[in-house]
Design an enzyme around this catalytic site. Structure first.
Site, mmCIF file in Angstrom:
data_model
loop_
_atom_site.group_PDB
_atom_site.id
_atom_site.type_symbol
_atom_site.label_atom_id
_atom_site.label_comp_id
_atom_site.label_asym_id
_atom_site.label_seq_id
_atom_site.Cartn_x
_atom_site.Cartn_y
_atom_site.Cartn_z
ATOM 1 N N CYS A 135 0.826 -1.200 0.000
ATOM 2 C CA CYS A 135 0.000 0.000 0.000
ATOM 3 C C CYS A 135 0.860 1.248 0.000
ATOM 4 O O CYS A 135 2.072 1.202 -0.125
ATOM 5 C CB CYS A 135 -0.903 0.005 1.232
ATOM 6 S SG CYS A 135 -1.850 -1.518 1.452
ATOM 7 N N ARG A 171 -4.797 1.394 -0.727
ATOM 8 C CA ARG A 171 -4.673 -0.052 -0.506
ATOM 9 C C ARG A 171 -4.519 -0.852 -1.789
ATOM 10 O O ARG A 171 -5.252 -0.647 -2.754
ATOM 11 C CB ARG A 171 -5.904 -0.579 0.249
ATOM 12 C CG ARG A 171 -5.754 -2.065 0.616
ATOM 13 C CD ARG A 171 -6.967 -2.623 1.314
ATOM 14 N NE ARG A 171 -6.726 -4.035 1.667
ATOM 15 C CZ ARG A 171 -7.674 -4.918 1.900
ATOM 16 N NH1 ARG A 171 -8.948 -4.566 1.847
ATOM 17 N NH2 ARG A 171 -7.355 -6.175 2.186
ATOM 18 N N LEU A 172 -3.541 -1.766 -1.765
ATOM 19 C CA LEU A 172 -3.426 -2.838 -2.747
ATOM 20 C C LEU A 172 -3.810 -4.119 -2.017
ATOM 21 O O LEU A 172 -3.095 -4.587 -1.135
ATOM 22 C CB LEU A 172 -2.000 -2.941 -3.280
ATOM 23 C CG LEU A 172 -1.730 -4.065 -4.287
ATOM 24 C CD1 LEU A 172 -2.462 -3.801 -5.601
ATOM 25 C CD2 LEU A 172 -0.233 -4.217 -4.548
ATOM 26 N N ASN A 220 1.900 -0.370 5.322
ATOM 27 C CA ASN A 220 2.358 -0.741 3.985
ATOM 28 C C ASN A 220 3.289 -1.933 4.141
ATOM 29 O O ASN A 220 4.304 -1.835 4.825
ATOM 30 C CB ASN A 220 3.100 0.430 3.337
ATOM 31 C CG ASN A 220 3.846 0.030 2.081
ATOM 32 O OD1 ASN A 220 3.430 -0.875 1.362
ATOM 33 N ND2 ASN A 220 4.950 0.699 1.812
ATOM 34 N N GLY A 221 2.931 -3.065 3.547
ATOM 35 C CA GLY A 221 3.818 -4.218 3.636
ATOM 36 C C GLY A 221 3.063 -5.510 3.790
ATOM 37 O O GLY A 221 1.891 -5.628 3.419
ATOM 38 N N ASP A 269 -3.536 -9.622 7.713
ATOM 39 C CA ASP A 269 -2.356 -9.391 8.544
ATOM 40 C C ASP A 269 -2.411 -8.018 9.200
ATOM 41 O O ASP A 269 -1.756 -7.770 10.213
ATOM 42 C CB ASP A 269 -1.070 -9.569 7.733
ATOM 43 C CG ASP A 269 -1.001 -8.703 6.491
ATOM 44 O OD1 ASP A 269 -2.057 -8.222 6.022
ATOM 45 O OD2 ASP A 269 0.109 -8.500 5.955
ATOM 46 N N ILE A 282 8.443 -14.585 -15.288
ATOM 47 C CA ILE A 282 8.511 -13.474 -16.241
ATOM 48 C C ILE A 282 9.959 -13.063 -16.455
ATOM 49 O O ILE A 282 10.704 -12.835 -15.495
ATOM 50 C CB ILE A 282 7.690 -12.264 -15.738
ATOM 51 C CG1 ILE A 282 6.260 -12.704 -15.408
ATOM 52 C CG2 ILE A 282 7.682 -11.146 -16.766
ATOM 53 C CD1 ILE A 282 5.460 -11.656 -14.651
ATOM 54 N N GLY A 295 14.661 -12.418 -6.629
ATOM 55 C CA GLY A 295 15.882 -12.956 -6.033
ATOM 56 C C GLY A 295 16.783 -11.923 -5.386
ATOM 57 O O GLY A 295 17.937 -12.232 -5.064
#
Length: 602
Positions: free
Chosen positions: A2, A49-50, A74-75, A99, A293, A370
């Site tokens: 977010c 918000r995502l 956010n996280g 969460d 991807i 990674g």
């Protein structure tokens, strides 16, 4: 994932919702699914918000716990299920599956020490109504950003710089950061930004803002611990514990209620991520439709799509390859510089940007990457300096020839690195040479990193410095800006703090063995992929086709010379710049200056 924002007027001016909305609108890309605001007298909190975990409206933010606490977050707290079970045993009840609710009730239960319970990435602020304070925190390694500004009138914070600029117009350049970037390509070695007065909360730190006294208290809550019991393990035991801990990290980071993908290059790190995702997803409860991807290149010398294709075919997973063309780079050139808010190291940033754009196009909301493997497993060739300094002269000579083959580095280059990172005198000469075009009065800003050889005498301390200060912070900043620019939550399994502590504690002989870098990773990767991937010596990363996308032209020196900032700090005009990396940094400064109307003085 977010975007968060907050504002406190120290003179008790009331915060209006429309002011908060101006801030959050500047980062709508970070949270396209919902927005929310909380205004209480001179305090305001905003959120975009995502939706990733519990996508229902009941998990929207700001999130309230009765009339006691209000949270903007956010996280992702990956171990929220385990923490929730512990809180239920303590009498807490839950109305959502998010969460976010776990985080706020963990604070209610354990106070500021709650962050020590979390395994994840975060930047959050909690308004504690009883104590009349803001409790703010940033995750252990700074994966998620937290910017802030404070003067006599106001305290502002946000996930990005632009929301702060909505409230406080800052156009003055931080000269120390600018010159450090220009001469040494470093910009994250302190809590300062390119904008004078805008700061970053450091990784592993909490910030307490007392709403009664307007005092700010910042303190560190975590440090990487050396674990001797891990260092004493045999090679086989070290390989095994690395595998088990990485698998745990992957399992935690696959917790999601939305589509998941993974970034895949031709290198070891992303191949290992894809391999372990595939392994844990192959069981009887297989439910994830994973896509890998890859960003290919029009320059075949640096194109990794063939190697990444070997990985996906070996694992039997879906593979999406995109090859950005020149026009795509040109069309988004200034857009990327504006989104990143601060000058950055090179146009490889655009390669990662195109990957995130493709992930968004495919409907991916969570992307595993990674990032961090090189820092925790001595993957970069510069770390070999520290390794060589740790062994006697006979071992040095034996290793040099093995290392030059396995790390794909010449003996001459290895000697250069060894001397550079072993002598502050040589580094001072290097800085003086690189800064020869600067006016004398600006040379005083360049006394930085002259004692770097001290950390190269101790590999554990070197790795900590690289993770928290010297290398990783810039990569994490770029990853966050690129991923959130396309509403993607980027998750980094190599940066699980348990895994980091284990890897930094593992005997260095097993990280670099017989000249092979990241040896314990390679030994585990042997189980899943052919030697062409597992023992690949070529390290490309996100190298961009610079000569195709950004060929030399008259416009480049013209743009550089027209910059008011560069006119002031440079004692010469630029016609031809042999060093293309320096040319990019100068050009990036000139474009950034125009986009943000930056000046040397207010």
């Amino acid at each position: 994932m977010c975007g968060i924002a907050g504002l406190v007027y120290k003179n008790k001016t009331l915060v209006k919702e429309e002011t908060l909305k101006k801030m959050t609108d500047k980062m709508s890309h970070r949270g396209p699914d919902a927005e929310g605001f909380f205004a209480h007298e001179n305090l305001g909190l905003g959120h975009r918000r995502l939706s990733v975990i519990d996508t229902s409206n009941s998990a929207n933010q700001p999130f309230h716990m009765e009339d006691q606490h209000v949270l903007v977050f956010n996280g992702a707290i990956y171990n929220y299920i385990e923490i929730k079970e512990e809180l239920i045993k303590r009498g807490y009840t839950f109305e959502t599956h998010s969460d976010t609710e776990v985080l706020i009730k963990a604070y209610d239960c354990w106070g500021e020490k709650c962050v020590k319970k979390f395994n994840g990435m975060w930047a959050f602020a909690i308004f504690d109504a009883k104590k009349n304070k803001l409790f703010c925190s940033r995750d252990r390694f700074g994966i998620k950003p937290f910017y802030y500004f404070s003067d006599k009138d106001k305290f502002i914070f946000a996930s990005e710089i632009k929301p702060i600029l909505e409230i406080e117009k800052i156009e003055k350049v931080n000269m120390q950061v600018l010159l450090q970037y220009l001469i040494a390509n470093k910009s994250e070695q302190s809590n300062e930004t390119f904008f004078d007065g805008i700061l970053k909360l450091p990784p592993s730190h909490n910030l307490i803002y007392d709403l009664t006294s307007s005092k700010i208290d910042i303190y560190k809550y975590y440090d990487v611990q050396f674990r001797k019991e891990i260092n004493d393990l045999s090679l086989e035991e070290s390989i095994s514990i690395f595998e088990k801990e990485f698998e745990k990290s992957i399992n935690l980071r696959l917790r999601s209620d939305v589509k998941i993908g993974t970034a895949l290059s031709g290198g070891l790190d992303s191949a290992y991520v894809a391999s372990i995702i595939n392994k844990v997803n192959e069981g009887p409860q297989k439910k994830l439709d994973i896509v890998a991807i890859t960003v290919g290149s029009i320059d075949k010398k640096i194109d990794e799509s063939e190697l990444s294709d070997i990985t996906t075919r070996s694992l039997g997973i879906k593979h999406d390859i995109i090859v950005p063309e020149i026009d795509e780079f040109k069309d988004t050139f200034e857009e990327v510089i504006f989104k990143h808010e601060e000058p950055f190291g090179g146009i490889s940033i655009y390669m990662q940007k195109f990957l995130m754009k493709e992930a968004n196009k495919l409907g991916v909301k969570v992307l595993l990457d990674g990032q961090g493997a090189d820092e925790i497993l001595l993957g970069y060739n510069k770390y070999i300096v520290a390794y060589l300094k740790d062994v006697n002269i006979i071992r040095k000579l034996c290793l040099i020839f093995k290392i030059k083959n396995q790390y794909n580095i010449s003996v001459f280059k290895l000697l250069q690195l060894y001397l550079f990172f072993s002598s502050s005198h040589i580094r001072k000469l290097w800085i003086r040479k690189n800064s020869s075009f600067l006016k004398r009065k600006y040379i005083k800003y360049l006394n930085f990193n002259v004692s770097l050889e001290k950390s190269y005498d101790n590999i554990f301390n070197l790795q900590k410095d690289e993770i928290l200060r010297d290398q990783l912070p810039e990569l994490l900043k770029w990853e966050d800006k690129n991923s959130m620019g396309y509403s993607i939550e980027s998750r980094l399994p190599f940066l699980d703090y348990n895994l980091v502590e284990i890897c930094l504690s593992i005997n260095n002989e097993y990280k670099v063995k017989n000249g092979w870098s990241k040896y314990i990773l390679r030994k585990n990767l042997e189980k899943y992929l052919p030697d062409k991937i597992t023992y690949n010596k070529r390290k490309i990363g996100f190298d961009a086709p610079v000569d195709h996308w950004w060929p030399r032209s008259r416009k480049i020196p013209q743009t550089i010379n027209n910059s008011r900032i560069i006119q002031e700090i440079s004692k010469k005009k630029f016609n031809f710049i042999a060093d293309r990396d320096l040319e990019w940094r100068l050009y990036n400064i000139a474009v950034w200056e125009k986009l943000y109307n930056m000046k040397l003085e207010n």
